[in-house]
Design a protein around this motif. Structure first.
Motif, mmCIF file in Angstrom:
data_model
loop_
_atom_site.group_PDB
_atom_site.id
_atom_site.type_symbol
_atom_site.label_atom_id
_atom_site.label_comp_id
_atom_site.label_asym_id
_atom_site.label_seq_id
_atom_site.Cartn_x
_atom_site.Cartn_y
_atom_site.Cartn_z
ATOM 1 N N THR A 163 31.287 33.459 50.730
ATOM 2 C CA THR A 163 32.075 34.192 49.739
ATOM 3 C C THR A 163 33.463 34.497 50.055
ATOM 4 N N ASP A 164 34.122 34.817 49.347
ATOM 5 C CA ASP A 164 35.551 35.145 49.472
ATOM 6 C C ASP A 164 35.564 36.313 48.904
ATOM 7 N N ARG A 165 35.921 37.431 49.307
ATOM 8 C CA ARG A 165 35.709 38.575 48.632
ATOM 9 C C ARG A 165 37.022 39.058 48.251
ATOM 10 N N MET A 168 37.515 36.636 45.359
ATOM 11 C CA MET A 168 36.234 36.825 44.495
ATOM 12 C C MET A 168 35.621 35.592 44.027
ATOM 13 N N ALA A 170 32.403 32.617 45.267
ATOM 14 C CA ALA A 170 31.185 32.493 46.004
ATOM 15 C C ALA A 170 30.987 30.882 46.027
ATOM 16 N N GLN A 188 25.897 41.714 48.549
ATOM 17 C CA GLN A 188 27.364 41.832 48.716
ATOM 18 C C GLN A 188 27.873 42.750 47.614
ATOM 19 N N LEU A 190 28.191 41.697 44.417
ATOM 20 C CA LEU A 190 28.550 40.958 43.670
ATOM 21 C C LEU A 190 27.770 40.377 42.389
ATOM 22 N N PRO A 276 32.653 42.252 40.677
ATOM 23 C CA PRO A 276 31.855 43.175 41.426
ATOM 24 C C PRO A 276 30.646 43.348 40.344
ATOM 25 N N GLN B 303 41.976 40.739 38.758
ATOM 26 C CA GLN B 303 40.463 41.094 38.848
ATOM 27 C C GLN B 303 40.106 42.244 38.010
ATOM 28 N N SER B 408 42.882 34.600 48.876
ATOM 29 C CA SER B 408 42.878 34.810 50.313
ATOM 30 C C SER B 408 43.855 33.988 51.400
#
Lengths: 525, 525
Positions: A163-165, A168, A170, A188, A190, A276, B303, B408
């Protein structure tokens, strides 16, 4: 075996099978006086012998973990065809002629790649298998010219790889079923937000391979629009795509593997946009004076870019007789056309969007129907296939089909398909329709058909389906909005993409799968 | 000839060429003391002879309207290469080695199809030509193995073929330049909303063939996302795609022709989503304490699905020294990072979105910089290429390049590309960057580079470009977000899509263009 395998002749979990509600039974008997109906559910079955030579099975066993080459009756039977009504009718009749010779269960992308190499070497047809929920014959491979057919069950590939928070995203393995993916992401905080009717059984790989669209598509988008990257095992080697949200580095090859239905490769991971988990969910219902009025409101909403998360409109017939629960979804007395809206997100975002939608709908002449119907819809949103089994049990043929078109053609397509189905099936028949996927330029149409089975329900449905497809093609709509091509829609694919388009698919297939082992007969003729 | 042809060695309309503003001149002389610089703009030019045999030219003339096969020097010179800085340097040096042998101007899709048949028969390379604004060598076809090269100028195909006011789509011919398309749509109160920097010259066909992205992409989307359908002439016949906003009828073949850069076919019409012309447009500017803070705000906005129509953030260097107008876009004294936002639509929609964005930006630490910078940006938004010419005139090498990545990785890619450019070009050098296309999962990075030309500006730039591309590939970003592959990015395409991806492109090319006449050497090696 997986704890979530489906019943061989029915949808889903036998423990959750629905007896026909009394209210529905009354209506069914009124409309379809079938008299005594014998449930052909437990006809004796006999599987064709395993045709693969022992040395081929041994070659597969060599590249897989021990005991992951299955040839027992149960494993083969559970990988036979999908879950269209024709599939169920054939299964109920004990016809297992399309059973694979063996079921292979790779643990990871390397094992998938190795299986493809063995299969290419021995000319074995490979049918990728996720949730087994295809309704377009996507799991029935052509046997001629092959040493045998294996079902490549991705059930063991169930990891959330990354996952890359910040971004956003996965990265998910293909064998994760909808609830499993949501559970892993939910840990997580998500969500993927992808809820097709097949959600409880269908898999990430299947969503990608068939361009699935979920009930929350207005808010989250179609599955293909969620995909930022994927990895695919092909007979000529693996490929990994997706270096950015968008790119101009030539054609978007991700869009070639999305919708490739196992014919170009086996999807071994999918990187998707996530969001989220919504803080709140609200479902409500609106009543429109007519289906046309509701459709027009959907168009206005989509073109104003004010869509809720869920937006679904039943036509007058579906409103009057909702198969899932006629009482709670509004009896026929109320009339008009019922619309379900759903809003998800932060409280502020939900309030803002809901306020805008409410103002617009009130202006356009809708009346709020309370939150009962919305809640009932949300509670039963995955249950329609169970009800289909119950209807089949009492001799009522039930099936669905879907298309999409531009707004200006929606009514024409609706009329043409409805008329074709009614003419082909003959009385007694009911054709219900809803719109549940909308875009600025157009929308989907999802038809549910109920008719008496008669002597030859399979032949009866196939004739009706042909008539509906001809109507879809004649009105210029797409042959499928979210069910894919499989083998069932293949006769009409050339109407959709032309002979040049078909030749492009053939060329891509030949380059990726020179021996043609991947799902032969599916997507590419 | 078209009244909108560009200058052969410069951007755009000579009458609009910008003398370097005094403020910019002062900075330029400080940073790049080039001394006396000879403008090589009027070097003697000599075109290579027309290599096509008279009978081949006659065969083309037979399928086109009279006088639409042009072999005069001016026509050929104006179709030689595109408008990258290397293209301009070569043109300024009088190098016309890549001139086409003839310019063909078809009137409609049938004539395009007929030209492709003649070209296939005689093995003539065909370079589709729209606005001639390629900055990636997309107009330079390989000559070897061909009887000659023709430029297929779509300048006469400028019709608005259809509009569908209900579905909000329009079907446009490929030769329409940005302003022409907007004017035709504007007569009906519609807009496409696609404004790349090349807007004034680039064409609908080019937008589609290169996956263009415009300055209003946050509000309107990339060009590829606007396309619902297209028709393409290929050597094996025409193809027409797009029966619905979205479909699951196999891979999305529209996405194979979008970004195909003339190598798979000639796009003969594009059906796009349109919107009502905005009732109001507001531009404003925000100042962030740093580029990183501004990027973070963009991510939060994307987002939260709260994007304005235009969203553009300059890094500290670009903020301090904006090439277009350093005074109005904020002098270096103010520091930080300048962001331009634009809002378009109905007054209610603009107010709602602007209020939400203002609240969020204020929370995140930005300060409003008034509407002066926003207005100045909007006024000069298409002028940067003119300024490049003025810089080249005084011996300053100016060029741009772009990429995109996930959020990221954005800072890592920014640092790596900046460092690579600075190291390769040596002092004095300026590397500016902005983010102008954002998605929920990531964003683009657009670099502008200024350096002294030195003895060999072309060689100097090509070395710097190679270094930047290696940095892009090493950090996993895409090799181009909206400039396409052309010939310039081809060496890095395999890094993007892998050997399997390259072989798929080759297979598609071979199936659609068996003789390989379409833009040979572009996209497919």
């Amino acid at each position: 075996m997986s704890d979530l395998e489906m019943h061989p002749t029915r949808w889903g979990d036998p423990a959750r099978a629905t007896a026909l509600p009394d209210s529905a039974r009354g209506l069914v008997e009124l409309a379809f006086p079938t008299g005594d109906h014998t449930v052909a559910d437990d006809a004796p079955v006999s599987l064709p012998p395993v045709r693969l030579e022992p040395e081929v099975l041994a070659a597969f066993a060599e590249v897989l973990d021990a005991d992951q080459v299955l040839t027992d009756d149960r494993s083969r039977r559970l990988r036979t065809r999908g879950k269209s009504t024709p599939d169920l009718l054939r299964a109920r009749a004990g016809d297992l002629g399309d059973a694979p010779d063996a079921v292979l269960r790779p643990a990871d992308a390397q094992q998938v790649q190795a299986v493809l190499e063995v299969a290419t070497r021995h000319r074995v047809a490979v049918v990728p298998f996720g949730g087994g929920t295809s309704v377009t014959g996507g799991l029935v491979a052509r046997r001629e010219g092959f040493a045998g057919v294996v079902s490549l069950d991705l059930v063991r590939m169930k990891r959330l790889l990354a996952t890359d928070r910040v971004s956003m995203t996965a990265t998910l393995e293909p064998g994760l079923r909808g609830p499993e993916a949501e559970a892993l992401l939910g840990e997580q905080g998500l969500t993927l937000g992808h809820y097709p009717q097949s959600f409880e059984y269908a898999t990430i790989g299947g969503f990608a391979a068939t361009r699935s669209s979920g009930q929350s598509s207005a808010g989250y988008g179609r599955f293909d629009s969620l995909v930022t990257g994927l990895t695919v095992a092909t007979p000529v080697g693996p490929v990994s795509l997706g270096h950015a949200p968008a790119s101009a580095a030539g054609p978007d090859l991700r869009q070639l593997f999305l919708g490739s239905e196992g014919a170009f490769g086996v999807i071994t991971s999918v990187t998707v946009r996530v969001r989220p988990r919504p803080e709140i969910l609200v479902h409500e219902a609106w009543r429109w004076p007519s289906f046309d009025a509701g459709v027009e409101a959907m168009r206005v909403l989509a073109q104003a870019q004010l869509l809720p998360t869920v937006l679904r409109l039943s036509d007058e017939t579906e409103t009057a007789l909702n198969l899932a629960d006629p009482d709670s979804i509004g009896g026929s007395a109320a009339g008009g056309s019922l619309m379900i809206t759903g809003f998800e997100g932060t409280p502020e975002a939900v309030t803002a969007r809901r306020t805008a939608v409410t103002a617009l709908f009130s202006d356009l002449g809708a009346t709020l129907a309370g939150d009962g119907p919305g809640r009932a819809w949300a509670a039963g949103r995955f249950d329609a296939p169970y009800l289909r089994d119950s209807m089949l049990d009492v001799g009522v043929l039930v099936e669905t089909l879907e298309t999409a078109t531009f707004w200006s053609h929606l009514r024409e397509v609706y009329d043409a398909v409805s008329a074709a189905l009614i003419a082909a099936l003959g009385e007694p028949v009911m054709v219900l329709c809803h719109v549940s996927h909308v875009y600025e330029t157009g929308a989907s149409l999802y038809f549910t058909v109920a008719a008496s089975e008669g002597d030859d329900p399979l032949g009866k449905w196939l004739a009706a389906k042909r008539a509906a497809m001809e109507a879809i093609v004649a009105t210029g709509a797409t042959i499928t909005h979210h069910h894919a091509v499989g083998t069932d829609h293949l006769p009409w694919l050339e109407s959709e993409i032309g002979p040049v388009g078909v030749s492009v698919l053939r060329a891509v297939k030949a380059s990726l799968d020179p021996e043609g082992i991947l799902n032969p007969g599916v997507l590419v003729g």
